[in-house]
Design a protein around this motif. Structure first.
Motif, PDB file in Angstrom:
ATOM      1  N   ALA A 121       0.830  -1.204   0.000  1.00 29.14           N
ATOM      2  CA  ALA A 121       0.000   0.000   0.000  1.00 29.14           C
ATOM      3  C   ALA A 121       0.866   1.256   0.000  1.00 29.14           C
ATOM      4  O   ALA A 121       0.518   2.265  -0.639  1.00 29.14           O
ATOM      5  CB  ALA A 121      -0.938  -0.004   1.207  1.00 29.14           C
ATOM      6  N   LYS A 122       1.992   1.216   0.699  1.00 26.21           N
ATOM      7  CA  LYS A 122       2.913   2.359   0.687  1.00 26.21           C
ATOM      8  C   LYS A 122       3.505   2.553  -0.711  1.00 26.21           C
ATOM      9  O   LYS A 122       3.727   3.686  -1.150  1.00 26.21           O
ATOM     10  CB  LYS A 122       4.029   2.147   1.718  1.00 26.21           C
ATOM     11  N   GLY A 123       3.760   1.449  -1.399  1.00 24.34           N
ATOM     12  CA  GLY A 123       4.248   1.543  -2.773  1.00 24.34           C
ATOM     13  C   GLY A 123       3.206   2.157  -3.694  1.00 24.34           C
ATOM     14  O   GLY A 123       3.540   2.917  -4.609  1.00 24.34           O
ATOM     15  N   ILE A 124       1.933   1.854  -3.446  1.00 19.27           N
ATOM     16  CA  ILE A 124       0.838   2.458  -4.212  1.00 19.27           C
ATOM     17  C   ILE A 124       0.831   3.970  -3.988  1.00 19.27           C
ATOM     18  O   ILE A 124       0.611   4.745  -4.925  1.00 19.27           O
ATOM     19  CB  ILE A 124      -0.506   1.814  -3.805  1.00 19.27           C
ATOM     20  N   THR A 131       2.797   9.824 -10.281  1.00 20.75           N
ATOM     21  CA  THR A 131       1.782  10.126 -11.292  1.00 20.75           C
ATOM     22  C   THR A 131       1.354  11.588 -11.242  1.00 20.75           C
ATOM     23  O   THR A 131       1.183  12.232 -12.282  1.00 20.75           O
ATOM     24  CB  THR A 131       0.555   9.207 -11.115  1.00 20.75           C
ATOM     25  N   VAL A 132       1.190  12.130 -10.053  1.00 22.36           N
ATOM     26  CA  VAL A 132       0.768  13.530  -9.980  1.00 22.36           C
ATOM     27  C   VAL A 132       1.879  14.439 -10.509  1.00 22.36           C
ATOM     28  O   VAL A 132       1.599  15.443 -11.185  1.00 22.36           O
ATOM     29  CB  VAL A 132       0.333  13.922  -8.549  1.00 22.36           C
ATOM     30  N   ALA A 133       3.129  14.089 -10.260  1.00 23.85           N
ATOM     31  CA  ALA A 133       4.236  14.879 -10.807  1.00 23.85           C
ATOM     32  C   ALA A 133       4.263  14.781 -12.333  1.00 23.85           C
ATOM     33  O   ALA A 133       4.506  15.771 -13.026  1.00 23.85           O
ATOM     34  CB  ALA A 133       5.565  14.394 -10.226  1.00 23.85           C
ATOM     35  N   ALA A 134       3.967  13.590 -12.862  1.00 30.68           N
ATOM     36  CA  ALA A 134       3.928  13.409 -14.314  1.00 30.68           C
ATOM     37  C   ALA A 134       2.772  14.184 -14.934  1.00 30.68           C
ATOM     38  O   ALA A 134       2.894  14.703 -16.051  1.00 30.68           O
ATOM     39  CB  ALA A 134       3.802  11.923 -14.655  1.00 30.68           C
ATOM     40  N   GLY A 145      10.651  12.372 -18.352  1.00 34.74           N
ATOM     41  CA  GLY A 145      11.743  11.723 -17.628  1.00 34.74           C
ATOM     42  C   GLY A 145      11.530  10.234 -17.455  1.00 34.74           C
ATOM     43  O   GLY A 145      10.965   9.555 -18.317  1.00 34.74           O
ATOM     44  N   ASP A 146      11.942   9.691 -16.291  1.00 35.23           N
ATOM     45  CA  ASP A 146      11.908   8.245 -16.064  1.00 35.23           C
ATOM     46  C   ASP A 146      10.681   7.809 -15.267  1.00 35.23           C
ATOM     47  O   ASP A 146      10.721   6.816 -14.541  1.00 35.23           O
ATOM     48  CB  ASP A 146      13.179   7.789 -15.352  1.00 35.23           C
ATOM     49  N   TYR A 147       9.591   8.530 -15.410  1.00 37.74           N
ATOM     50  CA  TYR A 147       8.348   8.219 -14.675  1.00 37.74           C
ATOM     51  C   TYR A 147       7.949   6.756 -14.837  1.00 37.74           C
ATOM     52  O   TYR A 147       7.712   6.043 -13.853  1.00 37.74           O
ATOM     53  CB  TYR A 147       7.239   9.150 -15.153  1.00 37.74           C
ATOM     54  N   TYR A 148       7.871   6.282 -16.082  1.00 39.38           N
ATOM     55  CA  TYR A 148       7.427   4.909 -16.325  1.00 39.38           C
ATOM     56  C   TYR A 148       8.374   3.894 -15.684  1.00 39.38           C
ATOM     57  O   TYR A 148       7.943   2.920 -15.077  1.00 39.38           O
ATOM     58  CB  TYR A 148       7.314   4.665 -17.831  1.00 39.38           C
ATOM     59  N   ILE A 149       9.663   4.145 -15.792  1.00 35.96           N
ATOM     60  CA  ILE A 149      10.649   3.225 -15.212  1.00 35.96           C
ATOM     61  C   ILE A 149      10.468   3.125 -13.706  1.00 35.96           C
ATOM     62  O   ILE A 149      10.496   2.034 -13.123  1.00 35.96           O
ATOM     63  CB  ILE A 149      12.077   3.693 -15.558  1.00 35.96           C
ATOM     64  N   GLN A 150      10.268   4.272 -13.055  1.00 34.23           N
ATOM     65  CA  GLN A 150      10.112   4.277 -11.594  1.00 34.23           C
ATOM     66  C   GLN A 150       8.850   3.534 -11.169  1.00 34.23           C
ATOM     67  O   GLN A 150       8.848   2.779 -10.190  1.00 34.23           O
ATOM     68  CB  GLN A 150      10.075   5.720 -11.081  1.00 34.23           C
ATOM     69  N   VAL A 151       7.760   3.734 -11.911  1.00 30.89           N
ATOM     70  CA  VAL A 151       6.508   3.051 -11.554  1.00 30.89           C
ATOM     71  C   VAL A 151       6.624   1.553 -11.820  1.00 30.89           C
ATOM     72  O   VAL A 151       6.100   0.738 -11.052  1.00 30.89           O
ATOM     73  CB  VAL A 151       5.308   3.663 -12.306  1.00 30.89           C
ATOM     74  N   ARG A 152       7.313   1.174 -12.889  1.00 32.06           N
ATOM     75  CA  ARG A 152       7.530  -0.260 -13.148  1.00 32.06           C
ATOM     76  C   ARG A 152       8.299  -0.916 -12.008  1.00 32.06           C
ATOM     77  O   ARG A 152       7.992  -2.047 -11.607  1.00 32.06           O
ATOM     78  CB  ARG A 152       8.287  -0.457 -14.465  1.00 32.06           C
ATOM     79  N   LYS A 153       9.281  -0.227 -11.464  1.00 32.88           N
ATOM     80  CA  LYS A 153      10.022  -0.774 -10.321  1.00 32.88           C
ATOM     81  C   LYS A 153       9.090  -0.984  -9.136  1.00 32.88           C
ATOM     82  O   LYS A 153       9.136  -2.019  -8.459  1.00 32.88           O
ATOM     83  CB  LYS A 153      11.159   0.180  -9.930  1.00 32.88           C
ATOM     84  N   ARG A 198      -0.333   0.612 -15.670  1.00 34.32           N
ATOM     85  CA  ARG A 198      -1.003   0.952 -16.931  1.00 34.32           C
ATOM     86  C   ARG A 198      -1.097   2.473 -17.099  1.00 34.32           C
ATOM     87  O   ARG A 198      -0.933   2.988 -18.203  1.00 34.32           O
ATOM     88  CB  ARG A 198      -2.390   0.315 -16.976  1.00 34.32           C
ATOM     89  N   ILE A 199      -1.356   3.183 -16.020  1.00 33.18           N
ATOM     90  CA  ILE A 199      -1.383   4.652 -16.071  1.00 33.18           C
ATOM     91  C   ILE A 199      -0.042   5.172 -16.581  1.00 33.18           C
ATOM     92  O   ILE A 199       0.020   6.025 -17.474  1.00 33.18           O
ATOM     93  CB  ILE A 199      -1.693   5.239 -14.677  1.00 33.18           C
ATOM     94  N   ALA A 200       1.038   4.651 -16.010  1.00 36.56           N
ATOM     95  CA  ALA A 200       2.376   5.099 -16.397  1.00 36.56           C
ATOM     96  C   ALA A 200       2.680   4.730 -17.841  1.00 36.56           C
ATOM     97  O   ALA A 200       3.296   5.510 -18.582  1.00 36.56           O
ATOM     98  CB  ALA A 200       3.418   4.494 -15.463  1.00 36.56           C
ATOM     99  N   ARG A 201       2.234   3.536 -18.265  1.00 33.95           N
ATOM    100  CA  ARG A 201       2.508   3.097 -19.643  1.00 33.95           C
ATOM    101  C   ARG A 201       1.768   3.965 -20.655  1.00 33.95           C
ATOM    102  O   ARG A 201       2.326   4.354 -21.688  1.00 33.95           O
ATOM    103  CB  ARG A 201       2.114   1.627 -19.806  1.00 33.95           C
ATOM    104  N   LEU A 202       0.506   4.296 -20.365  1.00 31.81           N
ATOM    105  CA  LEU A 202      -0.257   5.156 -21.274  1.00 31.81           C
ATOM    106  C   LEU A 202       0.368   6.548 -21.365  1.00 31.81           C
ATOM    107  O   LEU A 202       0.442   7.143 -22.445  1.00 31.81           O
ATOM    108  CB  LEU A 202      -1.707   5.255 -20.789  1.00 31.81           C
ATOM    109  N   THR A 203       0.818   7.055 -20.223  1.00 35.66           N
ATOM    110  CA  THR A 203       1.473   8.361 -20.219  1.00 35.66           C
ATOM    111  C   THR A 203       2.756   8.319 -21.039  1.00 35.66           C
ATOM    112  O   THR A 203       3.051   9.241 -21.807  1.00 35.66           O
ATOM    113  CB  THR A 203       1.778   8.801 -18.774  1.00 35.66           C
ATOM    114  N   ASP A 204       3.511   7.237 -20.924  1.00 35.92           N
ATOM    115  CA  ASP A 204       4.748   7.103 -21.678  1.00 35.92           C
ATOM    116  C   ASP A 204       4.474   6.951 -23.169  1.00 35.92           C
ATOM    117  O   ASP A 204       5.267   7.414 -23.998  1.00 35.92           O
ATOM    118  CB  ASP A 204       5.560   5.919 -21.164  1.00 35.92           C
ATOM    119  N   LEU A 205       3.355   6.345 -23.523  1.00 38.44           N
ATOM    120  CA  LEU A 205       2.982   6.237 -24.940  1.00 38.44           C
ATOM    121  C   LEU A 205       2.754   7.622 -25.539  1.00 38.44           C
ATOM    122  O   LEU A 205       3.085   7.866 -26.696  1.00 38.44           O
ATOM    123  CB  LEU A 205       1.707   5.401 -25.089  1.00 38.44           C
ATOM    124  N   LEU A 206       2.186   8.535 -24.738  1.00 40.39           N
ATOM    125  CA  LEU A 206       2.021   9.909 -25.205  1.00 40.39           C
ATOM    126  C   LEU A 206       3.379  10.550 -25.481  1.00 40.39           C
ATOM    127  O   LEU A 206       3.538  11.294 -26.453  1.00 40.39           O
ATOM    128  CB  LEU A 206       1.258  10.724 -24.165  1.00 40.39           C
TER     129      LEU A 206
END
Length: 211
Positions: A121-124, A131-134, A145-153, A198-206
């Motif tokens: 839950a803390k990771g969530i 996500t809010v920074a992105a 930047g590396d938003y998607y990479i960080q969320v994948r981790k 999925r949120i991070a992946r869609l943002t990275d697709l943009l």
């Protein structure tokens, strides 16, 4: 002609749309905080906290509706509009998934949760903060930047924590009536984690599309 207009009227068409995404992302942060508080308390406090997640889910759906209306009026490409709408829906789905976890906890009267689920839950929460920074960079998506990479981790770590919690649950043993609710709660938390990726992946697709 569309590109010409979008360059000369960005405030009228784009900024309000991105402001709505920032508002939705901030709601995701608030919901993840509520979600963590709920998981860490007992039944009595959960019944008090759970309605807050329901309210946040309702607001998320309303923001999605407003985003859809704004997309209809925007001067962006159909592909980009589809990605943005999918992004908004997935963010709302993540809030809804946290509300679903709250409902399961209250209905089943599950007691103290395994520590790995509290850590997940803390990771969530951390993923929601990314996500809010992105969301503040949607209007200049190449600066993501590396938003998607960080969320994948965080996603991989969260899924490991859920598996560890399930392992502890089954090794401890007990009746089906005891194990099944905890299993359902664990899977609901896992769904939230997957939706955040999925949120991070869609943002990275943009970002990729804009490159």
């Amino acid at each position: 002609m569309v590109q010409f207009l979008s360059r000369f009227f960005p405030q009228r068409t784009e900024r309000p749309l991105y402001d709505l995404f920032a508002e939705l992302a901030e709601l995701l942060v608030q919901s993840s905080d509520t979600h963590s508080k709920l998981l860490g308390h007992g039944y009595r406090e959960r019944t008090r906290i759970a309605p807050r997640l329901h309210e946040q889910s309702t607001v998320a759906e309303e923001l999605c509706r407003r985003i859809a209306e704004r997309l209809v009026q925007s001067l962006i490409t159909p592909y980009e509009a589809e990605l943005l709408y999918d992004l908004a829906l997935t963010m709302a789905d993540a809030v809804d998934a946290m509300e679903h976890t709250a409902e399961l906890l209250v209905i089943s009267r599950v007691g103290q949760l395994p520590t790995p689920l509290l850590e997940a839950a803390k990771g969530i929460e951390r993923a929601a903060e990314y996500t809010v920074a992105a969301s503040w960079k949607l209007s200049s998506i190449r600066e993501l930047g590396d938003y998607y990479i960080q969320v994948r981790k965080l996603t991989r770590q969260g899924e490991r924590l859920v598996r560890r919690a399930l392992g502890e649950l089954y090794s401890r043993g007990g009746s089906v009536q005891e194990l099944l609710p905890l299993h359902d709660v664990s899977e609901s938390i896992r769904r939230t984690i997957v939706l955040q990726e999925r949120i991070a992946r869609l943002t990275d697709l943009l970002r990729v599309k804009d490159a």
